[in-house]
Design an enzyme around this catalytic site. Structure first.
Site, PDB file in Angstrom:
ATOM      1  N   ASP A 184       0.803  -1.238   0.000  1.00 57.80           N
ATOM      2  CA  ASP A 184       0.000   0.000   0.000  1.00 57.80           C
ATOM      3  C   ASP A 184       0.836   1.289   0.000  1.00 57.80           C
ATOM      4  O   ASP A 184       0.567   2.215   0.790  1.00 57.80           O
ATOM      5  CB  ASP A 184      -0.949   0.010   1.195  1.00 57.80           C
ATOM      6  CG  ASP A 184      -1.941  -1.145   1.169  1.00 57.80           C
ATOM      7  OD1 ASP A 184      -1.887  -1.969   0.248  1.00 57.80           O
ATOM      8  OD2 ASP A 184      -2.765  -1.226   2.095  1.00 57.80           O
TER       9      ASP A 184
ATOM     10  N   LYS B 294      -7.066  -4.786  -3.031  1.00 56.96           N
ATOM     11  CA  LYS B 294      -7.755  -5.296  -1.854  1.00 56.96           C
ATOM     12  C   LYS B 294      -8.728  -4.241  -1.354  1.00 56.96           C
ATOM     13  O   LYS B 294      -8.634  -3.070  -1.734  1.00 56.96           O
ATOM     14  CB  LYS B 294      -6.757  -5.671  -0.753  1.00 56.96           C
ATOM     15  CG  LYS B 294      -5.918  -4.520  -0.208  1.00 56.96           C
ATOM     16  CD  LYS B 294      -4.845  -5.050   0.725  1.00 56.96           C
ATOM     17  CE  LYS B 294      -4.042  -3.954   1.388  1.00 56.96           C
ATOM     18  NZ  LYS B 294      -4.805  -3.182   2.383  1.00 56.96           N
TER      19      LYS B 294
ATOM     20  N   CYS C 224      -2.010  -2.717   7.788  1.00 54.97           N
ATOM     21  CA  CYS C 224      -1.907  -3.540   6.583  1.00 54.97           C
ATOM     22  C   CYS C 224      -0.612  -4.347   6.521  1.00 54.97           C
ATOM     23  O   CYS C 224      -0.611  -5.485   6.051  1.00 54.97           O
ATOM     24  CB  CYS C 224      -2.085  -2.670   5.349  1.00 54.97           C
ATOM     25  SG  CYS C 224      -3.747  -1.939   5.293  1.00 54.97           S
TER      26      CYS C 224
END
Length: 213
Positions: free
Chosen positions: A10, A111, A156
């Site tokens: 991310d 995601k 994450c």
């Protein structure tokens, strides 16, 4: 291609300076990522990335519940932090950081697309009810070891690492390639401890470069 991959978690605009959910010093991870990408390319290691990819009405957004960001609640039967709207599909905030060497990334996995449940891990949603394509891709390419870094340490990155370990991967975490949200001051420190206890090996980038052949 070797049996190892670098997994960038991310590294998106909304988690960096000026973003909707900016992580303190989030931008500093990009230089670490680019050094690791170059290191991996020289050794024919794969490079993959995850990308938060939310619909505008995602249930993890505080705006959908008319509450303040970072309020605690419940979503799909699970404890949920309600976040500022972030990484909305097809918006600049969802894009990978412009200084990241994106041309060297072999595959990107989305995601958080299901509006009914959050997805911190790059492998599963938070209820482990659906998988992303990441595990299948890694297995297809006979990847057995992962080098993980990214944003954010305490969400994450942590859940990606814990799931990778449960799936049987050997996992190394580059600590200075991670930054945390730190709603509570010690959240990132505790996340690193949890990853280590679960079986991940923690390195600084300098230590990693020195210890690897």
């Amino acid at each position: 291609m070797s049996h190892r991959a670098l997994l960038l978690v991310d590294l998106q605009n909304d988690f960096c300076a000026g973003g909707a959910l900016a992580v303190t010093e989030g931008d500093s991870t990009i230089d670490v990522a680019n050094r690791l990408i170059a290191w991996c390319n020289a050794r024919e290691d794969a490079v993959v990335a995850s990308q938060d990819w939310h619909p505008a009405n995602h249930g993890s957004f505080a705006s959908q519940h008319h509450v303040a960001p970072f309020t605690q609640g419940e979503l799909d039967g699970l404890v949920q932090t309600f976040w500022p709207d972030h990484c909305v599909q097809q918006t600049p905030g969802a894009e990978l950081h412009p200084l990241l060497n994106q041309k060297a990334i072999d595959a990107v996995f989305h995601k958080g697309e299901n509006p009914r449940i959050d997805s911190y891990s790059a492998f599963f949603d938070n209820g482990h009810r659906q998988k992303t394509e990441l595990d299948a891709w890694l297995r297809h390419h006979e990847i057995r070891a992962l080098i993980v870094m990214g944003l954010a340490t305490d969400y994450c990155v942590k859940f990606t690492v814990l799931d990778a370990l449960k799936l049987g991967y050997n996992v190394s975490v580059i600590t200075d390639g991670c930054r945390g949200v730190n709603i509570q001051t010690q959240d990132s420190t505790l996340a690193f401890m949890e990853m280590s206890v679960a079986g991940a090996t923690l390195y600084t980038l300098a230590d990693w470069e020195e210890t690897q052949p």
